[in-house]
Scaffold this motif. Structure first.
Motif, mmCIF file in Angstrom:
data_model
loop_
_atom_site.group_PDB
_atom_site.id
_atom_site.type_symbol
_atom_site.label_atom_id
_atom_site.label_comp_id
_atom_site.label_asym_id
_atom_site.label_seq_id
_atom_site.Cartn_x
_atom_site.Cartn_y
_atom_site.Cartn_z
ATOM 1 N N UNK A 1 -82.812 3.900 -41.927
ATOM 2 C CA UNK A 1 -83.689 3.170 -42.720
ATOM 3 C C UNK A 1 -84.533 2.371 -42.276
ATOM 4 N N UNK A 2 -83.983 1.285 -41.598
ATOM 5 C CA UNK A 2 -84.611 0.330 -40.937
ATOM 6 C C UNK A 2 -85.693 0.937 -39.873
ATOM 7 N N UNK B 1 -73.940 3.979 -38.210
ATOM 8 C CA UNK B 1 -74.308 5.233 -37.267
ATOM 9 C C UNK B 1 -75.452 5.683 -37.858
ATOM 10 N N UNK B 2 -76.352 6.655 -37.098
ATOM 11 C CA UNK B 2 -77.272 7.333 -37.775
ATOM 12 C C UNK B 2 -77.461 8.719 -37.137
ATOM 13 N N UNK B 3 -78.675 9.412 -37.488
ATOM 14 C CA UNK B 3 -78.463 11.014 -37.047
ATOM 15 C C UNK B 3 -78.330 11.028 -35.426
ATOM 16 N N UNK B 4 -78.744 10.121 -34.498
ATOM 17 C CA UNK B 4 -78.831 10.280 -33.129
ATOM 18 C C UNK B 4 -78.208 9.160 -32.636
ATOM 19 N N UNK B 5 -77.397 8.267 -33.029
ATOM 20 C CA UNK B 5 -76.919 6.990 -32.538
ATOM 21 C C UNK B 5 -75.590 6.598 -33.511
ATOM 22 N N UNK C 1 -84.373 10.049 -44.503
ATOM 23 C CA UNK C 1 -85.188 10.396 -43.290
ATOM 24 C C UNK C 1 -85.147 9.389 -42.228
ATOM 25 N N UNK C 2 -85.523 10.070 -41.036
ATOM 26 C CA UNK C 2 -85.771 9.328 -39.679
ATOM 27 C C UNK C 2 -87.277 9.583 -39.333
ATOM 28 N N UNK C 3 -87.435 8.752 -38.313
ATOM 29 C CA UNK C 3 -88.869 8.834 -37.843
ATOM 30 C C UNK C 3 -89.209 10.178 -37.613
ATOM 31 N N UNK C 4 -90.513 10.717 -38.007
ATOM 32 C CA UNK C 4 -91.018 11.903 -37.860
ATOM 33 C C UNK C 4 -90.470 13.176 -38.531
ATOM 34 N N UNK D 1 -91.410 5.717 -47.027
ATOM 35 C CA UNK D 1 -92.113 4.710 -46.720
ATOM 36 C C UNK D 1 -92.939 4.077 -48.219
ATOM 37 N N UNK D 2 -93.455 5.077 -49.043
ATOM 38 C CA UNK D 2 -93.940 4.702 -50.117
ATOM 39 C C UNK D 2 -93.045 4.360 -51.404
ATOM 40 N N UNK D 3 -91.817 4.980 -51.381
ATOM 41 C CA UNK D 3 -90.866 4.908 -52.065
ATOM 42 C C UNK D 3 -90.252 3.144 -51.821
ATOM 43 N N UNK D 4 -90.165 2.833 -50.484
ATOM 44 C CA UNK D 4 -90.009 1.500 -50.065
ATOM 45 C C UNK D 4 -90.939 0.227 -50.760
ATOM 46 N N UNK D 5 -92.102 0.890 -50.901
ATOM 47 C CA UNK D 5 -93.343 -0.121 -51.393
ATOM 48 C C UNK D 5 -93.337 -0.245 -52.868
ATOM 49 N N UNK D 6 -92.369 0.503 -53.618
ATOM 50 C CA UNK D 6 -92.436 0.621 -55.064
ATOM 51 C C UNK D 6 -91.544 -0.897 -55.412
ATOM 52 N N UNK D 7 -92.377 -1.528 -56.467
ATOM 53 C CA UNK D 7 -91.909 -3.050 -56.580
ATOM 54 C C UNK D 7 -90.625 -3.056 -57.295
#
Length: 373
Positions: free
Chosen positions: A73-74, A60-64, A341-344, A352-358
């Motif tokens: 996250x996805x 589940x997530x915040x709205x689903x 976080x969620x979209x918005x 998203x920057x955290x996601x890009x960290x190698x």
């Protein structure tokens, strides 16, 4: 004779490999996939890589609730977390009319996440065996842990709880019939007093005895061989000796971790440097004892700091070697209880920057965690 020699060689190779690597799991009969998961987590830790996890992410997530192949996250980064946190809490209530649906939901979640190459960890917010009540501490009955140990009046009830966990875990199977490995993390945050197994509600000897009985009964009597066992106090320690105060011994622990929200909370210690120092103790213990280190639970509720992931959490995970870090859940029934976080959300861009960290790994970036090279 040739076939006999070949059999002996194939049988002995895993044992020789274990001895050569210095890796000895709690369960000496662990499945090949479980052993491989340990080895690969250890490799991530050694290389300074961190598998990022989220509790209940795909449920589940915040709205689903229950959407297929979805996580908050996805939604934000296009990839699931590398590590899925789940819980055995409801599994022990096998007489509930809702139990078949609960079992199916967990089994399906484990299979789907494993099929995608992800890692699964189970906490256990264990119901009170004395009254089938909450996992939180209740004044009556006072003596829970001593009563569920061998000889205690609730010992048989406790064994039923463990059998329920073993039964559902036997259904965690991959497409080829192999048992799916999971990280089992019972009796977490025991250095606090909010759970019935917590400090002050049992002696150190009783806690250690409970831990040892639980592990021995699962892998011995119930033949559960797809578990890695994780030991994780809360953050109420400042030295290695304090961290190891209730440690049941190297023969009973595969993973050492820490839950830490307090040192990140504006109404708590609010001291990330202190959180880092404590996590370094965990990492040092793991290295000394040839275990895996992890930040087993953490996060900042509602994420009021829009740069928390890159400016607070990331530097710690870049300096301290742990195999994984898991943030807590995104509740669907509370507007403020969420840790990703969620979209918005103001923190979405930073995430998203955290996601890009190698050195931070999400699901698609994991190596094959269930094969040893």
């Amino acid at each position: 004779m040739k076939n006999v020699c070949l059999f002996i060689l194939l049988f002995c190779l895993p044992i020789l490999s274990i001895k050569a690597s210095g890796i000895v799991l709690v369960d000496k009969q662990a499945t090949a996939e479980t052993y491989a998961l340990f080895c690969n987590l250890k490799k991530l830790q050694t290389e300074g890589k961190v598998a990022f996890g989220h509790q209940d992410a795909t449920l589940y997530g915040r709205t689903w609730v229950g959407d297929k192949d979805r996580s908050d996250i996805k939604d934000v980064v296009g990839d699931h977390p590398a590590l899925l946190g789940l819980d055995f809490e409801a599994v022990t209530n096998t007489t509930s009319p809702n139990y078949p649906a609960i079992e199916n939901k967990l089994v399906t979640a484990v299979k789907d996440f494993y099929r995608k190459g992800g890692i699964i960890t189970f906490a256990w917010h264990a119901r009170n065996p004395a009254n089938d009540g909450s996992f939180y501490w209740e004044k009556d009955p006072i003596k829970v842990v001593s009563d569920i140990l061998p000889g205690g009046k609730y010992h048989d009830k406790y064994k039923e709880y463990l059998k329920a966990i073993a039964d559902i875990s036997s259904k965690f199977k991959g497409d080829n019939g192999e048992l799916i490995p999971v990280i089992f993390r019972p009796y977490h945050e025991f250095d606090g007093d909010w759970f019935w197994w917590g400090k002050g509600h049992c002696t150190k000897d009783e806690f250690v005895s409970l831990w040892k009985f639980t592990v021995d009964y699962l892998k011995g009597d119930l033949k559960v061989h797809n578990f890695l066992y994780a030991f994780s106090p809360d953050c109420k320690f400042s030295t290695e000796a304090e961290f190891l105060d209730y440690y049941p011994g190297d023969d009973y622990v595969d993973i050492v971790g820490m839950d830490n929200y307090w040192d990140f909370r504006p109404d708590g210690a609010n001291n990330p440097a202190l959180a880092e120092a404590k996590l370094q103790i965990v990492s040092d213990v793991a290295i000394k004892r040839n275990k895996i280190a992890a930040l087993t639970e953490t996060g900042l509720e509602s994420i009021p700091d829009a740069t928390w992931f890159t400016q607070t959490l990331l530097p710690i995970l870049q300096r301290v070697k742990v195999a994984y870090a898991l943030v807590w859940r995104n509740a669907s029934d509370s507007p403020t209880h969420y840790y990703a976080p969620t979209i918005g959300h103001p923190a979405a861009d930073d995430f998203r920057k955290f996601y890009e960290e190698p050195n931070i790994l999400f699901q698609s970036e994991l190596p094959n965690m269930y094969k040893c090279k």
